[in-house]
Design a protein around this motif. Structure first.
Motif, short mmCIF file in Angstrom:
data_model
loop_
_atom_site.label_atom_id
_atom_site.label_comp_id
_atom_site.label_asym_id
_atom_site.label_seq_id
_atom_site.Cartn_x
_atom_site.Cartn_y
_atom_site.Cartn_z
N UNK A 142 0.92 -1.17 -0.01
CA UNK A 142 -0.02 -0.10 0.06
C UNK A 142 1.02 1.24 -0.21
N UNK A 143 0.53 2.49 -0.63
CA UNK A 143 0.86 3.55 -0.60
C UNK A 143 0.48 4.92 0.31
N UNK A 144 -0.46 3.59 1.30
CA UNK A 144 -0.79 4.74 2.67
C UNK A 144 -0.75 4.34 3.26
N UNK A 145 -1.34 4.66 4.82
CA UNK A 145 -0.85 3.38 6.08
C UNK A 145 -2.16 2.19 6.10
N UNK A 146 -2.04 1.68 6.92
CA UNK A 146 -3.42 0.91 7.49
C UNK A 146 -4.56 1.56 8.12
N UNK A 147 -4.01 2.44 9.49
CA UNK A 147 -4.54 3.84 9.68
C UNK A 147 -5.98 4.09 8.65
N UNK A 148 -6.60 4.49 8.48
CA UNK A 148 -7.78 4.84 7.52
C UNK A 148 -8.54 4.58 6.65
N UNK A 225 -14.59 -6.93 -11.61
CA UNK A 225 -14.59 -6.18 -12.72
C UNK A 225 -15.33 -5.47 -11.06
N UNK A 226 -15.96 -5.29 -10.12
CA UNK A 226 -16.18 -3.74 -9.09
C UNK A 226 -14.93 -3.49 -8.59
N UNK A 227 -14.05 -4.80 -8.39
CA UNK A 227 -13.33 -3.90 -7.23
C UNK A 227 -12.15 -2.24 -8.12
N UNK A 228 -12.11 -1.51 -7.04
CA UNK A 228 -10.82 -0.40 -7.46
C UNK A 228 -9.86 -0.80 -8.31
N UNK A 229 -9.74 -0.44 -9.94
CA UNK A 229 -8.23 -0.50 -10.41
C UNK A 229 -7.25 0.12 -9.64
N UNK A 230 -7.03 0.61 -8.17
CA UNK A 230 -5.60 0.17 -7.13
C UNK A 230 -6.36 -0.41 -6.91
N UNK A 231 -7.15 -1.58 -5.85
CA UNK A 231 -6.77 -2.23 -4.75
C UNK A 231 -5.65 -3.27 -4.80
N UNK A 252 -6.67 -5.98 -15.07
CA UNK A 252 -5.74 -5.13 -14.13
C UNK A 252 -5.65 -4.80 -12.95
N UNK A 253 -5.71 -6.05 -12.68
CA UNK A 253 -6.46 -6.07 -10.28
C UNK A 253 -5.10 -7.08 -9.87
N UNK A 254 -4.67 -5.59 -8.69
CA UNK A 254 -3.10 -6.79 -8.25
C UNK A 254 -3.68 -7.83 -6.95
#
Length: 288
Positions: A142-148, A225-231, A252-254
Protein backbone atom coordinates in the motif's frame (compact mmCIF):
# COMPACT_ATOMS: atom_id res chain seq x y z
CA UNK A 1 9.28 -38.61 27.39
CA UNK A 2 8.65 -42.24 28.36
CA UNK A 3 11.15 -43.39 25.73
CA UNK A 4 13.35 -41.99 23.00
CA UNK A 5 11.68 -41.83 19.62
CA UNK A 6 13.21 -41.33 16.21
CA UNK A 7 11.61 -38.91 13.77
CA UNK A 8 12.25 -38.35 10.08
CA UNK A 9 11.17 -34.98 8.71
CA UNK A 10 10.42 -35.07 4.99
CA UNK A 11 10.11 -32.01 2.76
CA UNK A 12 8.75 -28.61 3.66
CA UNK A 13 10.25 -25.22 4.39
CA UNK A 14 12.23 -23.75 7.29
CA UNK A 15 9.51 -24.81 9.71
CA UNK A 16 10.71 -28.38 9.26
CA UNK A 17 14.31 -27.41 10.01
CA UNK A 18 13.36 -25.65 13.23
CA UNK A 19 10.93 -28.43 14.12
CA UNK A 20 13.79 -30.91 13.85
CA UNK A 21 15.89 -28.81 16.20
CA UNK A 22 13.07 -28.56 18.73
CA UNK A 23 12.45 -32.30 18.63
CA UNK A 24 16.16 -32.96 19.18
CA UNK A 25 16.03 -30.71 22.24
CA UNK A 26 13.13 -32.86 23.46
CA UNK A 27 15.22 -36.00 23.10
CA UNK A 28 14.15 -37.28 19.68
CA UNK A 29 16.64 -38.76 17.27
CA UNK A 30 16.06 -36.95 14.01
CA UNK A 31 16.86 -37.26 10.33
CA UNK A 32 15.67 -35.56 7.17
CA UNK A 33 14.53 -36.40 3.67
CA UNK A 34 14.08 -33.83 0.88
CA UNK A 35 15.62 -31.03 2.97
CA UNK A 36 19.12 -31.22 1.57
CA UNK A 37 19.73 -27.52 1.06
CA UNK A 38 19.15 -26.51 4.68
CA UNK A 39 19.60 -29.74 6.61
CA UNK A 40 23.20 -29.30 7.66
CA UNK A 41 22.37 -29.54 11.36
CA UNK A 42 20.22 -32.63 10.87
CA UNK A 43 21.19 -36.00 9.51
CA UNK A 44 20.27 -36.07 5.81
CA UNK A 45 19.00 -39.47 4.68
CA UNK A 46 17.29 -41.21 1.80
CA UNK A 47 13.72 -42.47 1.92
CA UNK A 48 14.93 -45.81 3.26
CA UNK A 49 15.15 -43.97 6.61
CA UNK A 50 11.35 -44.20 6.85
CA UNK A 51 11.62 -47.90 7.68
CA UNK A 52 13.51 -47.37 10.95
CA UNK A 53 11.67 -44.22 12.06
CA UNK A 54 9.11 -44.22 14.85
CA UNK A 55 7.52 -41.04 13.53
CA UNK A 56 7.46 -39.56 10.02
CA UNK A 57 6.60 -35.88 9.71
CA UNK A 58 5.52 -34.63 6.31
CA UNK A 59 5.32 -30.88 5.63
CA UNK A 60 2.55 -28.31 5.70
CA UNK A 61 1.09 -28.30 3.13
CA UNK A 62 1.95 -31.89 2.29
CA UNK A 63 1.64 -31.71 -1.47
CA UNK A 64 2.97 -29.17 -3.91
CA UNK A 65 2.31 -28.90 -7.62
CA UNK A 66 2.14 -31.76 -10.13
CA UNK A 67 1.50 -34.40 -7.49
CA UNK A 68 4.84 -33.85 -5.79
CA UNK A 69 5.84 -33.65 -2.16
CA UNK A 70 6.00 -30.03 -1.05
CA UNK A 71 9.79 -29.80 -0.84
CA UNK A 72 11.19 -26.35 -1.72
CA UNK A 73 14.46 -27.13 0.09
CA UNK A 74 15.13 -30.39 -1.76
CA UNK A 75 17.76 -30.82 -4.45
CA UNK A 76 15.33 -32.72 -6.66
CA UNK A 77 11.55 -33.25 -6.88
CA UNK A 78 9.93 -36.13 -5.00
CA UNK A 79 6.74 -37.66 -6.35
CA UNK A 80 4.09 -38.03 -3.67
CA UNK A 81 3.42 -41.60 -4.74
CA UNK A 82 7.10 -42.52 -4.37
CA UNK A 83 7.24 -41.00 -0.89
CA UNK A 84 4.19 -42.96 0.23
CA UNK A 85 5.52 -46.14 -1.38
CA UNK A 86 8.64 -45.82 0.78
CA UNK A 87 6.66 -45.58 4.06
CA UNK A 88 5.88 -48.97 5.60
CA UNK A 89 2.23 -49.68 6.40
CA UNK A 90 1.24 -48.89 9.96
CA UNK A 91 3.84 -46.17 10.56
CA UNK A 92 2.96 -43.08 12.60
CA UNK A 93 2.78 -40.34 9.98
CA UNK A 94 1.93 -36.66 10.42
CA UNK A 95 1.37 -33.87 7.92
CA UNK A 96 -0.34 -30.52 7.63
CA UNK A 97 -3.11 -29.47 5.25
CA UNK A 98 -3.32 -33.00 3.85
CA UNK A 99 -5.52 -33.08 0.72
CA UNK A 100 -8.10 -35.79 0.18
CA UNK A 101 -6.03 -37.26 -2.65
CA UNK A 102 -3.07 -37.87 -0.34
CA UNK A 103 -5.28 -39.42 2.34
CA UNK A 104 -6.68 -41.79 -0.28
CA UNK A 105 -3.26 -42.68 -1.69
CA UNK A 106 -1.97 -43.34 1.81
CA UNK A 107 -4.94 -45.48 2.81
CA UNK A 108 -4.44 -47.70 -0.24
CA UNK A 109 -0.95 -48.37 1.12
CA UNK A 110 -2.09 -49.10 4.66
CA UNK A 111 -0.92 -45.71 5.95
CA UNK A 112 -2.89 -43.21 8.00
CA UNK A 113 -1.66 -39.62 7.78
CA UNK A 114 -2.73 -37.58 10.80
CA UNK A 115 -3.34 -33.98 9.75
CA UNK A 116 -2.03 -31.90 12.62
CA UNK A 117 -3.58 -28.74 11.18
CA UNK A 118 -7.03 -30.21 11.85
CA UNK A 119 -6.30 -29.98 15.57
CA UNK A 120 -8.03 -26.91 16.94
CA UNK A 121 -5.02 -25.93 19.03
CA UNK A 122 -2.78 -25.61 15.97
CA UNK A 123 -5.41 -24.09 13.69
CA UNK A 124 -5.96 -21.27 16.19
CA UNK A 125 -2.28 -20.62 16.82
CA UNK A 126 -1.27 -20.92 13.17
CA UNK A 127 -3.64 -18.06 12.36
CA UNK A 128 -1.42 -15.67 14.32
CA UNK A 129 1.66 -15.68 12.04
CA UNK A 130 -0.64 -15.89 9.03
CA UNK A 131 -2.38 -12.68 10.08
CA UNK A 132 0.89 -10.92 10.90
CA UNK A 133 2.40 -11.96 7.57
CA UNK A 134 -0.66 -10.75 5.68
CA UNK A 135 -0.44 -7.37 7.39
CA UNK A 136 3.25 -7.18 6.53
CA UNK A 137 2.46 -7.73 2.83
CA UNK A 138 -0.28 -5.11 2.93
CA UNK A 139 2.03 -2.53 4.48
CA UNK A 140 4.61 -3.20 1.78
CA UNK A 141 2.10 -2.98 -1.06
CA UNK A 142 0.00 0.00 0.00
CA UNK A 143 1.12 3.58 -0.63
CA UNK A 144 -0.79 4.68 2.47
CA UNK A 145 -1.04 3.65 6.11
CA UNK A 146 -3.34 0.88 7.23
CA UNK A 147 -4.77 3.42 9.65
CA UNK A 148 -7.86 4.84 7.99
CA UNK A 149 -7.73 2.46 5.01
CA UNK A 150 -11.05 0.89 4.05
CA UNK A 151 -10.37 -2.83 4.31
CA UNK A 152 -12.46 -5.92 3.57
CA UNK A 153 -11.69 -9.31 5.12
CA UNK A 154 -13.58 -12.06 3.31
CA UNK A 155 -14.37 -14.89 5.72
CA UNK A 156 -14.77 -14.95 9.48
CA UNK A 157 -13.01 -18.20 10.31
CA UNK A 158 -9.91 -18.51 12.46
CA UNK A 159 -7.65 -16.58 10.08
CA UNK A 160 -10.33 -14.03 9.28
CA UNK A 161 -10.91 -13.33 12.98
CA UNK A 162 -7.20 -13.09 13.81
CA UNK A 163 -6.61 -10.77 10.87
CA UNK A 164 -9.62 -8.50 11.25
CA UNK A 165 -9.01 -7.85 14.95
CA UNK A 166 -5.36 -6.92 14.29
CA UNK A 167 -6.31 -4.63 11.42
CA UNK A 168 -8.98 -2.99 13.57
CA UNK A 169 -6.43 -2.43 16.34
CA UNK A 170 -4.15 -0.70 13.81
CA UNK A 171 -6.91 1.75 12.94
CA UNK A 172 -8.05 0.33 9.61
CA UNK A 173 -11.73 0.75 8.73
CA UNK A 174 -12.55 -2.94 8.69
CA UNK A 175 -15.51 -4.76 7.17
CA UNK A 176 -15.68 -8.54 7.57
CA UNK A 177 -17.79 -10.75 5.34
CA UNK A 178 -19.56 -13.87 6.56
CA UNK A 179 -22.68 -15.91 5.81
CA UNK A 180 -24.42 -16.33 9.17
CA UNK A 181 -26.41 -13.88 11.22
CA UNK A 182 -24.62 -14.85 14.43
CA UNK A 183 -21.30 -14.04 12.71
CA UNK A 184 -22.68 -10.67 11.64
CA UNK A 185 -23.56 -9.99 15.27
CA UNK A 186 -20.09 -10.97 16.51
CA UNK A 187 -18.45 -8.76 13.88
CA UNK A 188 -20.57 -5.82 15.04
CA UNK A 189 -19.73 -6.65 18.65
CA UNK A 190 -16.05 -6.33 17.72
CA UNK A 191 -16.59 -2.79 16.49
CA UNK A 192 -16.44 -3.64 12.77
CA UNK A 193 -18.86 -3.60 9.87
CA UNK A 194 -20.17 -6.72 8.16
CA UNK A 195 -20.97 -7.83 4.64
CA UNK A 196 -22.48 -10.97 3.13
CA UNK A 197 -19.91 -13.21 1.41
CA UNK A 198 -22.63 -14.26 -1.05
CA UNK A 199 -23.09 -10.67 -2.25
CA UNK A 200 -19.63 -9.15 -2.57
CA UNK A 201 -19.91 -7.47 -5.98
CA UNK A 202 -22.17 -4.60 -4.79
CA UNK A 203 -19.77 -3.63 -1.96
CA UNK A 204 -16.17 -4.35 -3.01
CA UNK A 205 -15.73 -1.09 -4.91
CA UNK A 206 -15.31 0.93 -1.72
CA UNK A 207 -12.24 -0.95 -0.45
CA UNK A 208 -8.59 -0.15 -1.15
CA UNK A 209 -7.44 -3.37 0.54
CA UNK A 210 -9.09 -6.79 0.39
CA UNK A 211 -8.03 -10.02 2.06
CA UNK A 212 -9.60 -13.36 1.16
CA UNK A 213 -9.49 -16.26 3.62
CA UNK A 214 -12.15 -18.46 2.00
CA UNK A 215 -10.78 -21.53 0.14
CA UNK A 216 -13.57 -21.50 -2.43
CA UNK A 217 -14.22 -19.34 -5.52
CA UNK A 218 -15.59 -16.14 -3.98
CA UNK A 219 -13.52 -13.42 -5.66
CA UNK A 220 -14.86 -14.14 -9.14
CA UNK A 221 -14.46 -12.18 -12.36
CA UNK A 222 -17.75 -10.40 -11.59
CA UNK A 223 -16.45 -9.37 -8.15
CA UNK A 224 -13.06 -8.33 -9.52
CA UNK A 225 -14.72 -6.17 -12.17
CA UNK A 226 -16.36 -4.14 -9.39
CA UNK A 227 -13.11 -3.65 -7.43
CA UNK A 228 -11.17 -0.41 -7.53
CA UNK A 229 -8.47 -0.38 -10.23
CA UNK A 230 -5.84 0.32 -7.55
CA UNK A 231 -7.09 -2.32 -5.10
CA UNK A 232 -4.57 -4.53 -3.33
CA UNK A 233 -6.02 -8.03 -3.03
CA UNK A 234 -4.24 -10.57 -0.83
CA UNK A 235 -5.55 -14.13 -0.97
CA UNK A 236 -4.60 -16.26 2.06
CA UNK A 237 -6.57 -19.37 1.12
CA UNK A 238 -4.73 -22.59 0.35
CA UNK A 239 -4.11 -23.52 -3.29
CA UNK A 240 -5.90 -22.82 -5.62
CA UNK A 241 -7.23 -19.97 -3.45
CA UNK A 242 -10.56 -18.21 -3.65
CA UNK A 243 -9.62 -15.68 -6.33
CA UNK A 244 -9.84 -15.92 -10.11
CA UNK A 245 -6.21 -14.90 -10.63
CA UNK A 246 -6.42 -15.16 -14.41
CA UNK A 247 -9.32 -12.72 -14.45
CA UNK A 248 -7.47 -10.43 -12.04
CA UNK A 249 -4.57 -10.25 -14.47
CA UNK A 250 -6.84 -9.56 -17.43
CA UNK A 251 -8.69 -6.84 -15.52
CA UNK A 252 -5.51 -5.23 -14.22
CA UNK A 253 -6.23 -5.93 -10.55
CA UNK A 254 -3.28 -6.47 -8.20
CA UNK A 255 -3.85 -9.93 -6.69
CA UNK A 256 -1.30 -11.71 -4.49
CA UNK A 257 -1.61 -15.35 -3.49
CA UNK A 258 0.16 -15.41 -0.13
CA UNK A 259 0.76 -19.08 0.71
CA UNK A 260 2.50 -20.67 3.74
CA UNK A 261 3.02 -17.34 5.52
CA UNK A 262 3.88 -18.89 8.91
CA UNK A 263 6.86 -20.62 7.32
CA UNK A 264 7.99 -17.40 5.66
CA UNK A 265 7.51 -14.78 8.37
CA UNK A 266 7.79 -16.73 11.64
CA UNK A 267 9.19 -20.25 11.04
CA UNK A 268 10.54 -20.65 14.58
CA UNK A 269 7.21 -19.78 16.18
CA UNK A 270 5.28 -21.88 13.67
CA UNK A 271 7.59 -24.86 14.30
CA UNK A 272 7.04 -24.60 18.04
CA UNK A 273 3.28 -24.77 17.51
CA UNK A 274 3.67 -27.89 15.36
CA UNK A 275 6.03 -29.50 17.88
CA UNK A 276 3.57 -28.94 20.71
CA UNK A 277 0.67 -30.34 18.69
CA UNK A 278 2.51 -33.46 17.57
CA UNK A 279 3.74 -34.04 21.12
CA UNK A 280 0.21 -33.78 22.47
CA UNK A 281 -1.06 -36.31 19.91
CA UNK A 282 1.74 -38.76 20.72
CA UNK A 283 1.04 -38.39 24.44
CA UNK A 284 -2.67 -39.00 23.91
CA UNK A 285 -1.86 -42.14 21.93
CA UNK A 286 0.50 -43.37 24.65
CA UNK A 287 3.55 -43.22 22.41
CA UNK A 288 5.37 -40.70 24.60
Amino acid sequence: MKRTLSAVLAGGDMRQIYLGRLLREDGFRTGTVALERHGEELESQGMEAFRAADVIILPMPVMGERGRLNAPLANAPYKMTEVLDAIPAGKTVFGGAVPKAVHEMAQRRGITVTDYLERGELAVLNAIPTAEGAIQIAMEELPVTLHGTKTLVIGNGRIGKALSHRLHALGAEVTVSARRYDDFARIRDGGMKWADTRALAPVVGEFALIFNTVPHPVVTRAVLAKCRPDVVLIDLASRPGGTDFAAAGELGRRAIHALSLPGKVAPVTAASYIRDTITHILQEEGKL
